[in-house]
Design an enzyme around this catalytic site. Structure first.
Site, PDB file in Angstrom:
ATOM      1  N   ASP A 209      21.454  70.905  10.313  1.00 56.25           N
ATOM      2  CA  ASP A 209      22.521  69.947  10.606  1.00 56.25           C
ATOM      3  C   ASP A 209      21.978  68.804  11.441  1.00 56.25           C
ATOM      4  OD1 ASP A 209      23.094  70.562  13.664  1.00 56.25           O
ATOM      5  OD2 ASP A 209      22.829  72.488  12.650  1.00 56.25           O
ATOM      6  N   ASP A 211      23.419  67.980  14.410  1.00 52.93           N
ATOM      7  CA  ASP A 211      24.087  68.153  15.695  1.00 52.93           C
ATOM      8  C   ASP A 211      25.411  67.382  15.666  1.00 52.93           C
ATOM      9  OD1 ASP A 211      23.798  69.608  18.184  1.00 52.93           O
ATOM     10  OD2 ASP A 211      23.608  67.675  19.185  1.00 52.93           O
TER      11      ASP A 211
END
Length: 289
Positions: A209, A211
């Site tokens: 991802d 974040d």
């Protein structure tokens, strides 16, 4: 020369290591408490492998619940000389998207609930840690990633937060502004303890991802992480298999001294050392004690 034994710590999504031959599951006692799971020992080709799932099978341990000292201690007791740590991480860089493997070689420790050292009152030691990752091991992992066709980057800084919640937007923007590359919840104190145990260490951040900073990707949550976790886990297993294929039979001396970290690190006078602590340090520091 020392016989090379390759240790693998499996992070989120990697709870086993298919393909191991002559597998034994071993319960290894540690004076530091219970490790995350049974240790699996076997071979990939001619390479001896010792595998430990960091969160336990079924992911029963959160980042702050892991007994990092026991994990490293049991790996040392199993003869591990070189340790590859596979970890799910978030990225602060647009050119390190989900699916990328990042071989970070610097760490920022923002944890506060974990025991950070094998040493303390009764036997004080200060290991050199300016270069936390063993460069020869990192080169071998990078070569294995290239040979396996896994998109990867070499180098970078990973910040380790306590968790278990993901970052606030402010935290994410702050960490990104520092120029750091990754964020995770498990690299520390694992890397420090591996250095104290004189085990060569290599970190592999498997990006899931961006974040919380990325406006288009949106905030990170478990659903987003899980979307990339399975694909990353398959690549992680392929990486280990390819690494094992060409791994040397003998441990290569580490240029930054990770395998000799305790040579001059213990500062407590011999007559003042606590016998009870020394007994617990039998595996980790037996070479110098």
């Amino acid at each position: 020369m020392t016989k090379a034994v390759l240790g693998i710590i499996g992070g989120s999504g990697i709870y086993d290591l298919p393909g191991l031959e002559a597998v034994e599951e071993i319960k290894v006692a540690s004076p530091w408490g219970e490790p995350s799971d049974l240790v699996r020992r076997g071979r990939l080709g001619a390479t001896d492998i010792v595998f430990l799932p960091r969160h336990g099978r079924g992911h029963v341990l959160g980042p702050s619940d892991i007994n990092y000292r026991a994990n490293i201690d049991v790996l040392k007791r199993m003869g591990v000389t070189d340790l590859v740590s596979l970890s799910a991480v978030g990225s602060f860089k647009g050119d390190l998207p989900p699916g990328t493997f990042v071989l970070a070689d610097q760490f920022i420790d923002r944890t506060f609930k974990r025991e950070p050292s094998f040493f303390g009152a009764g036997c004080v030691a200060h290991v050199a840690f300016s270069h936390p990752v063993a460069p020869l091991l990192q080169k071998r992992v990078a070569a294995a990633a290239a040979a396996a066709g896994i998109g990867h980057a070499v180098g970078g800084t990973s910040v380790c937060m306590e968790g278990p919640a993901f970052s606030t937007l402010a935290e994410s923007l702050f960490h990104k502004a520092q120029g750091w590359d990754l964020i995770g919840m498990t690299s520390m104190p694992e890397a420090k303890l591996a250095r104290e145990a004189e085990i060569a260490y290599c970190f592999v951040g498997m990006v899931t991802d961006f974040d919380a900073w990325h406006e288009e990707a949106g905030p990170v949550d478990v659903a987003l992480v899980m979307h990339h976790l399975n694909a990353n886990a398959d690549k992680g297993r392929r990486l280990v298999a390819r690494l094992a294929r060409d791994f040397p039979a003998e441990h290569e001396p580490c240029p930054v001294g990770s395998d000799r970290a305790l040579e001059f690190a213990i500062v407590t006078a011999k007559e003042q050392r606590d016998p009870a602590l020394l007994a617990k340090l039998d595996a980790v520091a037996g070479r110098v004690l």
